[in-house]
Design a protein around this motif. Structure first.
Motif, PDB file in Angstrom:
ATOM      1  N   LEU A  65      45.648  47.655  44.272  1.00 28.08           N
ATOM      2  CA  LEU A  65      45.794  47.023  42.965  1.00 28.08           C
ATOM      3  C   LEU A  65      44.439  46.968  42.274  1.00 28.08           C
ATOM      4  CD1 LEU A  65      48.072  44.049  44.078  1.00 28.08           C
ATOM      5  CD2 LEU A  65      48.795  46.227  43.069  1.00 28.08           C
ATOM      6  N   LYS A  66      44.461  46.915  40.953  1.00 29.92           N
ATOM      7  CA  LYS A  66      43.213  46.938  40.196  1.00 29.92           C
ATOM      8  C   LYS A  66      42.420  45.653  40.374  1.00 29.92           C
ATOM      9  CE  LYS A  66      41.368  47.694  35.547  1.00 29.92           C
ATOM     10  NZ  LYS A  66      41.702  47.971  34.135  1.00 29.92           N
ATOM     11  N   ASP A  67      43.110  44.508  40.271  1.00 28.71           N
ATOM     12  CA  ASP A  67      42.428  43.219  40.344  1.00 28.71           C
ATOM     13  C   ASP A  67      43.468  42.125  40.555  1.00 28.71           C
ATOM     14  OD1 ASP A  67      43.734  43.041  37.898  1.00 28.71           O
ATOM     15  OD2 ASP A  67      41.905  43.279  36.699  1.00 28.71           O
ATOM     16  N   GLU A  68      43.053  40.881  40.338  1.00 29.57           N
ATOM     17  CA  GLU A  68      43.955  39.751  40.536  1.00 29.57           C
ATOM     18  C   GLU A  68      45.109  39.749  39.532  1.00 29.57           C
ATOM     19  OE1 GLU A  68      40.344  39.197  42.600  1.00 29.57           O
ATOM     20  OE2 GLU A  68      40.618  39.431  40.417  1.00 29.57           O
ATOM     21  N   HIS A  69      44.877  40.269  38.322  1.00 29.16           N
ATOM     22  CA  HIS A  69      45.983  40.391  37.368  1.00 29.16           C
ATOM     23  C   HIS A  69      47.027  41.362  37.910  1.00 29.16           C
ATOM     24  CE1 HIS A  69      44.170  37.940  34.285  1.00 29.16           C
ATOM     25  NE2 HIS A  69      43.062  38.654  34.329  1.00 29.16           N
ATOM     26  N   GLY A  70      46.560  42.417  38.540  1.00 33.18           N
ATOM     27  CA  GLY A  70      47.480  43.343  39.177  1.00 33.18           C
ATOM     28  C   GLY A  70      48.238  42.693  40.318  1.00 33.18           C
ATOM     29  N   ALA A  84      40.543  35.564  51.353  1.00 33.96           N
ATOM     30  CA  ALA A  84      40.504  36.812  52.129  1.00 33.96           C
ATOM     31  C   ALA A  84      41.889  37.449  52.175  1.00 33.96           C
ATOM     32  CB  ALA A  84      40.002  36.521  53.539  1.00 33.96           C
ATOM     33  N   GLU A  85      42.916  36.602  52.289  1.00 34.16           N
ATOM     34  CA  GLU A  85      44.289  37.131  52.345  1.00 34.16           C
ATOM     35  C   GLU A  85      44.663  37.831  51.044  1.00 34.16           C
ATOM     36  OE1 GLU A  85      47.261  34.570  54.952  1.00 34.16           O
ATOM     37  OE2 GLU A  85      46.059  33.274  53.647  1.00 34.16           O
ATOM     38  N   ALA A  86      44.359  37.177  49.922  1.00 35.28           N
ATOM     39  CA  ALA A  86      44.700  37.764  48.626  1.00 35.28           C
ATOM     40  C   ALA A  86      43.931  39.057  48.393  1.00 35.28           C
ATOM     41  CB  ALA A  86      44.422  36.765  47.507  1.00 35.28           C
ATOM     42  N   GLN A  87      42.645  39.053  48.743  1.00 35.52           N
ATOM     43  CA  GLN A  87      41.832  40.248  48.536  1.00 35.52           C
ATOM     44  C   GLN A  87      42.296  41.393  49.440  1.00 35.52           C
ATOM     45  OE1 GLN A  87      39.509  40.715  46.076  1.00 35.52           O
ATOM     46  NE2 GLN A  87      40.364  38.736  45.411  1.00 35.52           N
ATOM     47  N   ALA A  88      42.755  41.058  50.624  1.00 36.71           N
ATOM     48  CA  ALA A  88      43.261  42.093  51.529  1.00 36.71           C
ATOM     49  C   ALA A  88      44.527  42.731  50.961  1.00 36.71           C
ATOM     50  CB  ALA A  88      43.543  41.481  52.907  1.00 36.71           C
ATOM     51  N   ILE A  89      45.364  41.936  50.324  1.00 36.50           N
ATOM     52  CA  ILE A  89      46.592  42.468  49.713  1.00 36.50           C
ATOM     53  C   ILE A  89      46.236  43.392  48.556  1.00 36.50           C
ATOM     54  CG2 ILE A  89      48.683  41.829  48.432  1.00 36.50           C
ATOM     55  CD1 ILE A  89      48.668  39.194  50.067  1.00 36.50           C
ATOM     56  N   ILE A  90      45.272  42.980  47.744  1.00 39.74           N
ATOM     57  CA  ILE A  90      44.831  43.821  46.623  1.00 39.74           C
ATOM     58  C   ILE A  90      44.343  45.171  47.146  1.00 39.74           C
ATOM     59  CG2 ILE A  90      43.063  44.075  44.829  1.00 39.74           C
ATOM     60  CD1 ILE A  90      43.270  41.049  44.358  1.00 39.74           C
ATOM     61  N   LYS A  91      43.560  45.117  48.217  1.00 35.38           N
ATOM     62  CA  LYS A  91      43.010  46.349  48.782  1.00 35.38           C
ATOM     63  C   LYS A  91      44.110  47.208  49.392  1.00 35.38           C
ATOM     64  CE  LYS A  91      39.394  47.973  51.954  1.00 35.38           C
ATOM     65  NZ  LYS A  91      38.316  47.554  52.902  1.00 35.38           N
ATOM     66  N   ARG A  92      44.996  46.572  50.143  1.00 31.98           N
ATOM     67  CA  ARG A  92      46.050  47.329  50.830  1.00 31.98           C
ATOM     68  C   ARG A  92      47.005  48.001  49.849  1.00 31.98           C
ATOM     69  NH1 ARG A  92      50.989  45.435  52.290  1.00 31.98           N
ATOM     70  NH2 ARG A  92      50.324  43.255  52.127  1.00 31.98           N
ATOM     71  N   LEU A  93      47.319  47.304  48.757  1.00 34.18           N
ATOM     72  CA  LEU A  93      48.261  47.858  47.775  1.00 34.18           C
ATOM     73  C   LEU A  93      47.571  48.666  46.680  1.00 34.18           C
ATOM     74  CD1 LEU A  93      50.599  44.738  47.380  1.00 34.18           C
ATOM     75  CD2 LEU A  93      50.989  46.787  48.768  1.00 34.18           C
TER      76      LEU A  93
END
Length: 770
Positions: A358-363, A347-356
């Motif tokens: 970013l396109k995906d986990e590679h981003g 959830a933490e990683a996905q929240a960072i992707i959403k907040r920034l």
């Protein structure tokens, strides 16, 4: 004028010793120096070095001057007087000076050897490298005097980055051995030591702010036994293992490297390869409820750093201490083999992707690397990362280390980013085997012989001319999953380190593999032998593992290590010290329909041994065509179950499946069977009489029979390896049998054929009938 008899004796003696006279231009244009210099102009005469020879220098405290003085005292017991150089003509002296070097490229030197004096001219590292070349011209044996042939040498490197890597995480090596490693690097003008200090299997550097990194992260409970691809279930030794370097020890190594003009580049892995750190500080993970421990086996693990503020704070603290210890421009931050499985479910990683946004986990990984780069840049340093840092977008100022082939390096150079080439596929992973893996010490697999390492050109033609300047240089890597001892480290790097040095230093136009491998390497390995370095003994020059058709077997060999002996047999038994010693070329006549088998082994003065080579020469008449009228396309196959170590075990094994196929691709068999064996049979048509050369490239063993006669013997449990064999065939149909087994790791099988007057090509089952 020499009589014919005396001339023959002289030529025979030369062939017997394999020794190249350093003053014979056609035999040794580089005077035995590795890496080969830019320019060598030989002169008449010799300089005689003795106790009376003085060493005169601009500064007697210069590192290169002190190194030469110590070397002569330690190796030759010569206590040469050190004097300040006054710029006047002197006799019986070695002069080390920067005078006249204004136009030399960086790290360049001039070495002038005259009957009355030797002048080494250079600045900084250049003067040191001139001394290294001078040392290579000295005899191996200690004596009261040493004769050095006169010459004028001008030299400078092709690349500014010339690197060797050492992984101390999988297996730990002492400070004393790391210094020995640096000694070898310096001898061959390598200038960057990439020290891999953190990984899943151990954290090896003291960090004052985080003591658990070493109290917990440097220790693992046990270690895997054998190759982790081969053993199912896996087995472990049950013995605790660990070790780390204190910060004082790190400073000591860095200072020692600097004394030899070597820059130490530390590697602190992120975001992957973090199991040792997570075992010490599980709060840096995305799932703090898991029980993390230092990894006991090899491979890639899903558990990586969670990209939280706590993690970034931790890594910044770590790098602050690292940067204080290492004055290098570069800090290596890894970036390779970081699975995104945990981030996808976090959830933490996905929240960072959403907040920034970013396109995906590679981003997210790109964000991770770019954020750490900004921190490193703020400290006045730059990052290097493995080529995975290209994924999701490259950090603005990053240098890419291209290991998964050249593609990453090419892509980075095209984006105007600096690149260091270290492709595993080109012979730059020195943990790969130097011969067929079942004949070499236990390893990870792969095939990286000396010739492959030497043949590589770091400046790929796929990089546009305008971007070639971004290729900073080349590096070889030594990962130590299967390297537990210092002796094995030296075995794996020598003599391939010498090939690396020539690729990194020598202009392309001056490279010559025959001169390198047959003239200079024998002298340098004799030096290693005398100085108690371990190394892999090459097989006799001119001896090959091969089979072919001929009426005679001609034997013309040279020793690959000066002072070594070649023992041979022709009775089918493996040779050793009780067999005949090869002293001169000879020829064996082979009666019709018989064969002769030559086996050779090289044994050095200290008892080191090469692999045994086996050459089988058969005097067969061409095989007549066989009668066969089948027309069904493809070949028959029989798939059998079992764990095999040789193809002979396939006969009588439990049959899993039979059928007809038009391919030798075994991927479909591998899907359902971790281990298996398969026999293919079919018939192929020969359009003309002649010599046909078959080969198999396989992982593991494979053999080919033509008309029930073995032609290719690539048997045994081994990693990917290609073995040829030839046969004389008459026009018409011929029976083809191919046996192959897969022992559990990678399933690869290819068949090649070279027909008379045509280039080598893949031999397809689709072109056969049954």
């Amino acid at each position: 004028m020499l009589s014919k008899k005396r001339l023959l004796i002289c030529l025979t003696a030369l062939l017997t010793t394999g020794y190249a006279n350093a003053q014979t231009p056609n035999i040794d244009p580089n005077m035995g120096i590795i890496p080969a210099p830019v320019s060598v102009l030989k002169q008449v005469g010799t300089f005689i070095l003795s106790q009376e020879t003085s060493i005169q220098a601009d500064s007697v405290n210069n590192k290169a001057v002190q190194f030469l003085s110590s070397y002569l005292q330690n190796k030759f017991a010569l206590k040469n007087k050190l004097q300040a150089y006054k710029g006047i003509s002197v006799s019986n002296a070695i002069v080390l000076t920067s005078t006249g070097t204004e136009n030399l490229p960086a790290e360049g030197y001039r070495l002038t050897i005259e009957p009355q004096r030797i002048t080494v001219a250079g600045k900084g590292a250049g003067l040191f490298y001139g001394v290294q070349s001078l040392i290579q011209l000295l005899p191996i044996e200690r004596a009261a005097t040493a004769k050095i042939p006169c010459a004028r040498i001008e030299d400078y490197p092709r690349f500014g980055y010339r690197g060797m890597h050492l992984d101390v995480c999988r297996h730990f090596f002492t400070v004393e051995f790391v210094k020995r490693y640096l000694d070898l690097m310096a001898a061959y003008k390598l200038n960057t030591f990439h020290w891999h200090l953190t990984d899943d299997q151990g954290w090896r550097i003291e960090i004052k702010k985080y003591p658990r990194l070493t109290s917990v992260g440097s220790q693992r409970a046990q270690t895997l036994i054998g190759n982790y691809h081969d053993r199912m279930p896996q087995q472990f030794d049950g013995m605790p293992y660990g070790g780390f370097y204190t910060q004082d020890q790190i400073r000591d190594v860095v200072a020692y490297a600097q004394s030899k003009y070597i820059t130490v580049v530390p590697e602190i892995e992120m975001p992957g390869h973090a199991m040792a750190a997570l075992a010490a500080y599980p709060e840096l993970s995305c799932d703090t409820k898991l029980d993390y421990k230092v990894a006991e086996t090899w491979g890639v693990f899903n558990n990586i750093f969670c990209p939280t503020e706590k993690t970034f704070g931790f890594l910044q603290d770590v790098l602050t201490e690292v940067i204080d210890l290492f004055p290098s421009k570069y800090i290596h931050i890894g970036g390779d083999e970081a699975p995104k499985v945990v981030w996808k479910s976090s959830a933490e990683a996905q929240a960072i992707i959403k907040r920034l946004k970013l396109k995906d986990e590679h981003g997210l990984q790109s964000y991770f690397i770019q954020r750490m780069e900004k921190f490193v840049n703020s400290k006045g340093r730059s990052i290097i990362g493995w080529d995975e840092i290209l994924e999701g977008g490259l950090a603005p100022n990053a240098t890419v280390m291209s290991w998964r082939g050249e593609a990453g390096g090419i892509a980075a150079a095209k984006q105007n980013h600096n690149v260091i080439m270290t492709p595993s596929s080109a012979g730059y992973y020195f943990d790969h085997s130097q011969a067929r893996s079942d004949l070499e010490p236990l390893g990870i697999g792969g095939f990286a012989p000396l010739a492959k390492t030497y043949a590589y050109n770091p400046q790929s033609s796929a990089i546009p001319a305008a971007q070639q300047k971004y290729v900073l240089g080349v590096q070889a890597n030594l990962w130590t999953e299967y390297i537990t001892t210092e002796n094995k480290v030296e075995y794996m790097i020598m003599p391939r380190m010498m090939a690396l040095s020539e690729v990194a230093w020598t202009p392309l136009a001056n490279k010559n593999y025959t001169d390198f491998a047959e003239t200079r390497i024998p002298k340098h390995l004799a030096w290693a032998d005398a100085n108690k370095f371990n190394y892999r003994v090459p097989t006799a020059i001119g001896a090959k593992d091969t089979a072919y058709n001929a009426q005679q077997l001609t034997v013309d060999l040279k020793v690959p290590v000066n002072g070594a002996k070649i023992y041979y047999s022709i009775d089918g038994y493996d040779p050793n010290e009780t067999n005949d010693i090869y002293t001169h070329p000879f020829t064996l006549n082979i009666p019709s329909d018989q064969y002769r088998e030559l086996k050779t082994i090289v044994i050095t003065p200290t008892g080191k041994r090469s692999l045994i080579t086996r050459t089988v020469v058969t005097n067969h008449t061409p095989m007549p065509a066989v009668s066969f009228s089948g027309t069904t396309p493809g070949v028959k196959y029989e798939l059998v179950a079992g764990s095999f170590t040789e193809t002979g075990q396939l006969d009588g094994a439990r049959v899993l499946d039979t059928g007809i196929t038009k391919t030798f691709n075994t991927a479909a068999f591998k899907k359902a069977n971790r281990t298996f064996g398969v026999t293919y049979t079919g018939y192929f048509n020969v359009d003309a009489d002649g010599k046909y050369i078959f080969s198999t490239q396989s992982d593991d063993g494979s053999v080919i029979y033509i008309d029930d006669t073995m032609v290719v013997d690539n048997d045994g449990k081994h990693s990917l390896y290609e073995q040829p064999g030839e046969v004389l065939l008459q026009k018409g149909m011929h029976k083809f049998t191919l046996k192959y087994f897969e022992a559990g790791a990678f399933s690869t099988l290819r068949v090649y054929l070279t027909m008379p007057g045509k280039p080598k090509g893949e031999f397809s089952a689709a072109n056969m009938v049954n």
